[in-house]
Design an enzyme around this catalytic site. Structure first.
Site, mmCIF file in Angstrom:
data_model
loop_
_atom_site.group_PDB
_atom_site.id
_atom_site.type_symbol
_atom_site.label_atom_id
_atom_site.label_comp_id
_atom_site.label_asym_id
_atom_site.label_seq_id
_atom_site.Cartn_x
_atom_site.Cartn_y
_atom_site.Cartn_z
ATOM 1 N N GLY A 19 5.657 -0.409 -8.424
ATOM 2 C CA GLY A 19 4.288 -0.681 -9.206
ATOM 3 C C GLY A 19 4.262 -2.430 -9.045
ATOM 4 O O GLY A 19 3.317 -3.086 -9.742
ATOM 5 N N ASN A 21 2.059 -3.983 -6.624
ATOM 6 C CA ASN A 21 0.606 -3.801 -6.505
ATOM 7 C C ASN A 21 -0.186 -3.662 -7.819
ATOM 8 O O ASN A 21 -1.319 -4.238 -7.956
ATOM 9 C CB ASN A 21 0.001 -2.879 -5.373
ATOM 10 C CG ASN A 21 0.300 -3.209 -4.190
ATOM 11 O OD1 ASN A 21 -0.430 -4.242 -3.592
ATOM 12 N ND2 ASN A 21 1.035 -2.746 -3.145
ATOM 13 N N ARG A 98 1.479 10.727 -3.439
ATOM 14 C CA ARG A 98 0.987 12.105 -3.465
ATOM 15 C C ARG A 98 -0.292 12.296 -2.364
ATOM 16 O O ARG A 98 -1.151 11.777 -2.596
ATOM 17 C CB ARG A 98 0.530 12.711 -4.783
ATOM 18 C CG ARG A 98 1.620 12.686 -5.824
ATOM 19 C CD ARG A 98 2.735 13.544 -5.532
ATOM 20 N NE ARG A 98 2.479 14.943 -5.457
ATOM 21 C CZ ARG A 98 3.063 15.924 -5.054
ATOM 22 N NH1 ARG A 98 4.417 15.697 -4.177
ATOM 23 N NH2 ARG A 98 2.743 17.061 -4.739
ATOM 24 N N ASN A 114 -7.611 2.936 -2.155
ATOM 25 C CA ASN A 114 -6.129 3.038 -1.871
ATOM 26 C C ASN A 114 -5.806 1.688 -1.040
ATOM 27 O O ASN A 114 -6.456 1.221 -0.103
ATOM 28 C CB ASN A 114 -5.782 4.067 -0.976
ATOM 29 C CG ASN A 114 -4.473 4.380 -0.565
ATOM 30 O OD1 ASN A 114 -3.611 4.242 -1.315
ATOM 31 N ND2 ASN A 114 -4.074 4.818 0.874
ATOM 32 N N HIS A 116 -2.955 0.851 1.913
ATOM 33 C CA HIS A 116 -1.933 1.572 2.956
ATOM 34 C C HIS A 116 -1.122 0.377 3.659
ATOM 35 O O HIS A 116 -1.993 -0.495 4.029
ATOM 36 C CB HIS A 116 -2.687 2.364 3.927
ATOM 37 C CG HIS A 116 -1.795 3.057 4.670
ATOM 38 N ND1 HIS A 116 -0.852 4.182 4.317
ATOM 39 C CD2 HIS A 116 -1.494 2.832 6.085
ATOM 40 C CE1 HIS A 116 -0.285 4.556 5.296
ATOM 41 N NE2 HIS A 116 -0.544 3.727 6.590
ATOM 42 N N GLU A 181 -0.434 -7.805 0.770
ATOM 43 C CA GLU A 181 -1.238 -6.647 0.004
ATOM 44 C C GLU A 181 -1.347 -7.050 -1.492
ATOM 45 O O GLU A 181 -2.514 -6.777 -1.800
ATOM 46 C CB GLU A 181 0.156 -5.434 -0.242
ATOM 47 C CG GLU A 181 0.680 -4.773 1.025
ATOM 48 C CD GLU A 181 1.465 -3.541 0.706
ATOM 49 O OE1 GLU A 181 1.355 -2.736 -0.158
ATOM 50 O OE2 GLU A 181 2.354 -3.239 1.548
HETATM 51 C C1 GAR Z 1 3.044 -0.600 -0.799
HETATM 52 O O1 GAR Z 1 3.652 -1.189 0.013
HETATM 53 C C2 GAR Z 1 1.959 0.331 -0.766
HETATM 54 O O2 GAR Z 1 1.334 -0.212 0.368
HETATM 55 C C3 GAR Z 1 2.732 1.575 -0.126
HETATM 56 O O3 GAR Z 1 3.633 1.691 -1.301
HETATM 57 C C4 GAR Z 1 4.080 0.673 -1.713
HETATM 58 C C5 GAR Z 1 4.073 0.648 -3.170
HETATM 59 O O4 GAR Z 1 4.648 -0.418 -3.625
HETATM 60 N N1 GAR Z 1 1.656 2.697 -0.268
HETATM 61 C C6 GAR Z 1 1.663 3.761 0.557
HETATM 62 O O5 GAR Z 1 2.787 3.869 1.396
HETATM 63 C C7 GAR Z 1 0.716 4.828 0.528
HETATM 64 N N2 GAR Z 1 0.505 5.486 1.654
HETATM 65 P P1 GAR Z 1 4.488 -0.951 -5.136
HETATM 66 O O6 GAR Z 1 4.756 0.334 -5.986
HETATM 67 O O7 GAR Z 1 5.303 -2.188 -5.283
HETATM 68 O O8 GAR Z 1 3.063 -1.383 -5.100
#
Ligand code: GAR
Length: 223
Positions: A19, A21, A98, A114, A116, A181
């Site tokens: 979490g 982001n 998901r 989203n 990515h 990010e």
């Molecule tokens: C982040 O790096 C996000 O970009 C990625 O998961 C991580 C979540 O981190 N998302 C994906 O791979 C989606 N396909 P966080 O829970 O610390 O935000």
């Protein structure tokens, strides 16, 4: 409408894990005093660390363990119902791991965003940092995009890049990228909150008053 003074933009954030982001989104909205709020955090896992932080902040949380549903369609129907209860303007995927059904994506068309961890259209799917190192790219990045039924393939709102350095491991690259990010997602939620970025009927990103949708970190150099 988001972007008008009379109304705050409502976000629901979907998570599955750490979490960071989600935290960046909440903190950016607060620090910049944007006309917006995160109304709820919805997790596909009861173990998501994101949930504890959200609760501490007084943000409503919902948990929908995906194992409890017999099919993707049933899970997505329950997810849509949980989300709609908060009447969001936008649904933000922030590490939500998901794959969503076409029905769900179409229901929230133009309102589903989203992040990515790659420079799409390169490296969709999982293990993006390993994929980037294996290909020998010298710049890696992240993409914030509107979601379409094709996985990790939708109209791009903004991207951020970091250099790939000699000797980088996937974990090094992931750590470096996470900083950008947070920056990029924070900027995008600000634009959404002020009604500066929308998806038009032709599925093109329309932007007003945003000069720059590309970010490079660290901005103070050092590489
Ligand atoms: C982040 O790096 C996000 O970009 C990625 O998961 C991580 C979540 O981190 N998302 C994906 O791979 C989606 N396909 P966080 O829970 O610390 O935000």
């Amino acid at each position: 409408m988001p972007g008008t003074n009379s109304c705050r933009c409502r976000f629901v954030v979907l998570v599955s894990g750490r979490g960071s982001n989600m935290r960046a989104i909440v903190q950016t909205l607060r620090e910049r005093e944007l006309p917006a709020e995160v109304c709820a955090v919805v997790s596909s896992s009861p173990r998501a660390a994101a949930l504890g932080w959200a609760r501490e902040q007084g943000i409503a949380t919902e948990v929908l363990p995906h194992q409890d549903y017999a099919s993707r369609e049933l899970f997505d129907a329950a997810l849509a119902q949980a989300i709609e209860a908060y009447r969001p303007d936008y649904v933000l995927l922030a590490g939500f791991m998901r794959v969503l059904t076409t029905g769900f994506v179409e229901r929230f068309n133009g309102r589903l965003v989203n992040i990515h961890p790659s420079l799409l259209p390169s490296f969709p799917g999982l293990h993006t940092h390993q994929q980037a190192l294996a290909m020998g790219v010298q710049w890696h990045g992240c993409t914030v995009h509107f979601v379409t039924p094709v996985l990790d393939h939708g109209p791009i709102i903004a991207q951020g890049v970091v250099p790939v350095l000699a000797g980088d491991t996937p974990a090094d690259l992931a750590d470096r990228l996470l900083q950008v990010e947070h920056r990029v997602y924070g900027e995008v939620v600000g634009w959404l909150a002020r009604g500066q970025v929308t998806l038009d009927a032709m599925q093109r990103v329309q932007v007003r008053g945003v000069a720059n949708r590309s970010f490079i970190l660290p901005s103070d150099g050092g590489y």
